[in-house]
Design a protein around this motif. Structure first.
Motif, mmCIF file in Angstrom:
data_model
loop_
_atom_site.group_PDB
_atom_site.id
_atom_site.type_symbol
_atom_site.label_atom_id
_atom_site.label_comp_id
_atom_site.label_asym_id
_atom_site.label_seq_id
_atom_site.Cartn_x
_atom_site.Cartn_y
_atom_site.Cartn_z
ATOM 1 N N VAL A 1 -78.526 95.565 6.649
ATOM 2 C CA VAL A 1 -77.834 95.222 7.889
ATOM 3 C C VAL A 1 -78.451 93.987 8.547
ATOM 4 C CG1 VAL A 1 -79.249 96.811 9.271
ATOM 5 C CG2 VAL A 1 -76.995 96.155 10.082
ATOM 6 N N GLY A 2 -79.748 93.755 8.329
ATOM 7 C CA GLY A 2 -80.365 92.548 8.868
ATOM 8 C C GLY A 2 -79.845 91.284 8.228
ATOM 9 N N LEU A 3 -79.358 91.418 7.001
ATOM 10 C CA LEU A 3 -78.785 90.277 6.286
ATOM 11 C C LEU A 3 -77.311 90.102 6.630
ATOM 12 C CD1 LEU A 3 -79.407 88.107 4.142
ATOM 13 C CD2 LEU A 3 -78.688 89.760 2.408
ATOM 14 N N VAL A 4 -76.602 91.222 6.757
ATOM 15 C CA VAL A 4 -75.168 91.194 7.052
ATOM 16 C C VAL A 4 -74.910 92.103 8.263
ATOM 17 C CG1 VAL A 4 -72.859 91.281 6.038
ATOM 18 C CG2 VAL A 4 -74.855 91.167 4.546
ATOM 19 N N PRO A 5 -75.161 91.628 9.464
ATOM 20 C CA PRO A 5 -74.898 92.453 10.650
ATOM 21 C C PRO A 5 -73.428 92.847 10.723
ATOM 22 C CG PRO A 5 -76.193 90.511 11.221
ATOM 23 C CD PRO A 5 -75.727 90.319 9.816
ATOM 24 N N SER A 6 -73.158 94.020 11.254
ATOM 25 C CA SER A 6 -71.774 94.476 11.378
ATOM 26 C C SER A 6 -70.967 93.505 12.232
ATOM 27 C CB SER A 6 -71.744 95.870 12.006
ATOM 28 O OG SER A 6 -72.420 96.801 11.198
ATOM 29 N N GLY A 7 -69.708 93.310 11.844
ATOM 30 C CA GLY A 7 -68.843 92.427 12.613
ATOM 31 C C GLY A 7 -67.859 91.694 11.735
ATOM 32 N N TRP A 8 -67.216 90.678 12.311
ATOM 33 C CA TRP A 8 -66.194 89.896 11.614
ATOM 34 C C TRP A 8 -66.808 88.665 10.953
ATOM 35 C CZ3 TRP A 8 -61.063 91.138 10.984
ATOM 36 C CH2 TRP A 8 -60.607 92.251 11.711
ATOM 37 N N TYR A 9 -66.295 88.371 9.752
ATOM 38 C CA TYR A 9 -66.763 87.231 8.978
ATOM 39 C C TYR A 9 -65.572 86.478 8.393
ATOM 40 C CZ TYR A 9 -71.510 89.187 8.934
ATOM 41 O OH TYR A 9 -72.748 89.668 9.290
ATOM 42 N N MET A 10 -65.826 85.212 8.073
ATOM 43 C CA MET A 10 -64.872 84.427 7.299
ATOM 44 C C MET A 10 -65.273 84.498 5.830
ATOM 45 S SD MET A 10 -64.331 81.011 9.659
ATOM 46 C CE MET A 10 -66.076 80.774 10.033
ATOM 47 N N LEU A 11 -64.364 84.957 4.985
ATOM 48 C CA LEU A 11 -64.606 84.969 3.546
ATOM 49 C C LEU A 11 -64.062 83.678 2.951
ATOM 50 C CD1 LEU A 11 -65.342 86.276 0.802
ATOM 51 C CD2 LEU A 11 -63.040 87.302 0.821
ATOM 52 N N PHE A 12 -64.937 82.893 2.321
ATOM 53 C CA PHE A 12 -64.543 81.678 1.615
ATOM 54 C C PHE A 12 -64.778 81.871 0.120
ATOM 55 C CE2 PHE A 12 -65.508 79.907 5.819
ATOM 56 C CZ PHE A 12 -64.487 78.979 5.998
ATOM 57 N N LEU A 13 -63.809 81.507 -0.684
ATOM 58 C CA LEU A 13 -63.992 81.385 -2.124
ATOM 59 C C LEU A 13 -64.140 79.903 -2.443
ATOM 60 C CD1 LEU A 13 -61.344 83.919 -3.518
ATOM 61 C CD2 LEU A 13 -63.760 84.321 -2.960
ATOM 62 N N VAL A 14 -65.175 79.562 -3.208
ATOM 63 C CA VAL A 14 -65.490 78.158 -3.501
ATOM 64 C C VAL A 14 -65.377 77.933 -4.997
ATOM 65 C CG1 VAL A 14 -67.197 76.321 -3.216
ATOM 66 C CG2 VAL A 14 -67.089 78.193 -1.544
ATOM 67 N N ASP A 15 -64.638 76.877 -5.385
ATOM 68 C CA ASP A 15 -64.409 76.662 -6.817
ATOM 69 C C ASP A 15 -65.530 75.847 -7.460
ATOM 70 O OD1 ASP A 15 -63.960 73.948 -6.347
ATOM 71 O OD2 ASP A 15 -61.787 74.072 -6.565
ATOM 72 N N ASP A 16 -65.361 75.532 -8.739
ATOM 73 C CA ASP A 16 -66.415 74.859 -9.500
ATOM 74 C C ASP A 16 -66.597 73.395 -9.118
ATOM 75 O OD1 ASP A 16 -64.015 74.004 -10.544
ATOM 76 O OD2 ASP A 16 -64.333 74.879 -12.537
ATOM 77 N N ARG A 17 -65.745 72.872 -8.225
ATOM 78 C CA ARG A 17 -65.932 71.503 -7.711
ATOM 79 C C ARG A 17 -66.539 71.511 -6.314
ATOM 80 N NH1 ARG A 17 -60.080 69.899 -7.227
ATOM 81 N NH2 ARG A 17 -60.095 72.080 -6.569
ATOM 82 N N GLY A 18 -66.877 72.717 -5.805
ATOM 83 C CA GLY A 18 -67.410 72.832 -4.452
ATOM 84 C C GLY A 18 -66.345 72.831 -3.388
ATOM 85 N N VAL A 19 -65.084 73.063 -3.765
ATOM 86 C CA VAL A 19 -63.973 73.060 -2.812
ATOM 87 C C VAL A 19 -63.730 74.497 -2.328
ATOM 88 C CG1 VAL A 19 -61.530 72.548 -2.454
ATOM 89 C CG2 VAL A 19 -62.931 71.079 -3.945
#
Length: 649
Positions: A621-639
């Motif tokens: 929980v110290g690494l991922v505190p409860s709450g809302w997050y933005m999930l990003f998927l990043v491709d092999d070009r860093g996009v």
């Protein structure tokens, strides 16, 4: 036809020199035209795709006149909207008129809306709660009064009540107190003084006086009523036992500068209802406090100036979200300067980077260290270079959060010093004996530098100034910095980014948006461009598009759950599954005075499936505190993809 012979070298040099003379003359005669041409060339260059692909691109955001506010605080809500809080906006006239403002900006539609702001939350503290509400606490009870503007001597009067009988006593605003020499002092506000308490110890009974503090102002102008030694005062109109039991004491009454006074109101801003919801008051008035969420879901508030402009002496408090009330935390007594920069560690301890906003002792509470908030133990983290250069510095938990590295950037000398630094240092908190080690220097000495964690595991830094509040620096009247850069933790260096067109110093913010862009707001310069007149608050807004947005098609998250448990896995659909190289959960920013206890980027375990990816959230929980997050998927070009909002429970 006989070909012409090549001119001699001497003739060519003479011709070139003549041409240069003519061009110089044309340039002098047509300086405005040359400047326009240079500007046009610059505009052409920065809008080329090749330039944007390497350096990124800035664009001005058109803000309707009615929604231009002094952005003191900003936070990204899980609705995707940006909450821009001004309160009185560092404008005393607005404060006295009770004109307090908050604006919502929707990046998807570029629409702005006004939000009713009940009290002056200017210079409050804030952090996100596990349910996604933004806790906003403290603010401004009174504005500073500069020494040259103090006409009536003033000070803090402690009203004492030594009688245990008769209950609390109320004294109205304007109540007079008299010195031994007959000088009168008037209370600024109504004050209630509790009755004394009887305490029995064996055969002995003691009486502890009730007391309450209130500002008083001398009735007469000038230095005559100034008192520089502790003294006792009588209360007008009291006789007999009341006159003996009720009285005032003050350490001093002077014409010194009066600092900002803190407020104790507290709210949860509801992103769905888009309104402030009142909670119980704080235990202490606080101006310039830091709020940080703890692993149990509670919030800890530290530091700040009280209602009389005095730094709180390590008296901290906790917010209980389920009960929407504040409780004292004497078990966590610890002194910090105002707006200390705190970062939650993976093991639940709190790291104080040393960054702060300045009010307080010039020695106490400025040393970086790890704070065990379970046992209230503090372990110093040594090695910081230029340790007095931490005021108005920035610090950031470097991505990914699993690496547990914090970077401190820039900063200035204590007080309104013209000295600043380009130093960055990095502390690896996973080491057995953590210490700061040198990082790469910034391009220029900087205060108020904004730092934004990007989904490709880099950090965008922008804005700031070399001088105090953008003021004089090394002979120049203004010192705003327009250079931007991107720090790359993998190679421990800065890459140059496109320059901004708006200076950002004190009271400025930068926030990552769900579409991968960065919005920048605010700036409160001390002077105008000449360095002679008062500055004007910067109400223009810019948006930076990082280089990764110019590398071609972006991945798309086409489906997936809206909630996920820590330690659990979930599948998200994407047509570009085969190209996805990484996944990140980025906690949205909640920033003021370049202090942000929320921002972090968490790396997720990733497995590619036939039509998507399966991600696994870390358990701590110290690494991922409860709450809302933005999930990003990043491709092999860093996009990166556009973010999908996910609630972690």
């Amino acid at each position: 036809m006989k070909p012409r012979s090549r001119p001699t070298l001497a003739r060519r040099l003479a011709s070139g020199l003549a041409t240069l003379v003519v061009l110089a003359g044309v340039a002098v005669a047509n300086r405005p035209m040359v400047a326009v041409g240079a500007e046009a060339l610059h505009t052409y260059q920065i809008n080329r795709e090749s330039y944007k692909k390497k350096y990124g691109h800035w664009a001005r955001l058109p803000v309707p006149r009615g929604y231009r506010v002094n952005a003191i605080h900003a936070a990204l809500l899980h609705t995707g909207k940006v909450l821009i809080i001004a309160g009185s906006g560092n404008n005393k006239d607005a404060f006295e008129e009770k004109s307090f403002r908050t604006v919502l900006y929707d990046p998807r539609t570029d629409r702005f809306t006004e939000v009713e702001t009940p009290t002056d939350v200017f210079c409050a503290g804030h952090t996100f709660l596990p349910n996604g509400n933004l806790l906003v606490a403290g603010g401004t009870k009174s504005y500073e009064v500069l020494e040259e503007d103090v006409e009536h001597a003033a000070g803090v009067m402690k009203i004492k009540n030594e009688s245990p009988d008769g209950g609390p006593r109320v004294f109205e605003k304007g109540t007079r107190l008299f010195s031994a020499t007959g000088l009168a002092y008037l209370t600024r506000t109504k004050v209630t003084v509790k009755a004394a308490k009887k305490v029995t110890h064996g055969a002995h009974t003691m009486v502890h006086a009730g007391e309450a503090e209130v500002w008083v102002d001398a009735e007469r102008k000038g230095d005559g009523p100034v008192v520089r030694e502790p003294a006792q005062y009588t209360i007008d109109g009291l006789t007999g036992a009341d006159a003996r039991n009720l009285y005032g004491v003050a350490d001093k009454i002077t014409r010194e500068k009066q600092e900002y006074g803190g407020d104790k109101t507290s709210y949860e801003f509801d992103p769905v209802a888009e309104r402030y919801v009142r909670t119980g008051n704080m235990r202490d008035h606080r101006w310039y406090p830091t709020l940080i969420g703890l692993t149990n879901g509670e919030v800890l508030a530290v530091s700040g100036l009280d209602q009389f402009g005095r730094i709180l002496p390590g008296r901290n408090e906790r917010y209980l979200p389920d009960e929407q009330r504040w409780v004292a935390a004497p078990e966590l007594k610890r002194y910090f300067p105002t707006y200390p920069s705190l970062h939650m560690m993976s093991d639940g301890q709190v790291f104080y980077s040393g960054s702060n906003a300045g009010y307080g002792s010039d020695t106490e509470g400025r040393t970086p260290g790890i704070w065990d908030v379970r046992r209230n133990r503090f372990r110093t983290v040594p090695g910081l270079r230029e340790p007095r250069m931490t005021e108005t510095s920035s610090s950031v938990l470097l991505p990914p959060a699993q690496d547990q590295k914090v970077m401190i950037l820039g900063g200035g000398e204590i007080g309104e010093s013209p000295v600043s630094t380009a130093r960055t240092d990095i502390a690896d908190l996973d080491e057995e004996q953590p210490r700061y080690r040198p990082g790469p220097d910034l391009p220029k000495p900087a205060r108020y530098l904004s730092t934004v964690v990007l989904p490709d595991d880099t950090v965008f830094t922008t804005g700031g100034s070399s001088g105090y509040r953008g003021g004089p620096y090394q002979g120049k009247p203004r010192s705003d910095l327009f250079n931007s850069q991107i720090y790359r933790p993998s190679s421990n260096d800065f890459a140059t980014a496109a320059e901004s067109t708006v200076g950002r110093n004190y009271h400025s913010e930068a926030i990552l948006l769900p579409d991968g862009r960065v919005i920048t707001l605010g700036s409160d310069p001390l002077y105008d461009s000449t360095g002679k007149n008062a500055g004007t608050f910067e109400q223009r807004i810019e948006v930076f598009s990082p280089p990764y947005l110019f590398r071609g098609e972006r991945p798309v998250i086409s489906g997936g759950p809206g909630e996920i448990e820590r330690g659990a896995s979930a599948t998200f659909r994407t047509p570009q599954a085969a190209r996805i190289a990484s996944a990140r959960l980025i906690r949205p920013s909640s920033v003021t005075h370049v202090t942000d206890t929320d921002q972090r980027s968490v790396a997720l375990e990733l497995d590619v499936t036939a039509d998507g990816v399966e991600i696994t959230v870390p358990e701590r929980v110290g690494l991922v505190p409860s709450g809302w997050y933005m999930l990003f998927l990043v491709d092999d070009r860093g996009v990166p993809s556009t973010a999908r909002w996910v609630r972690v429970r």
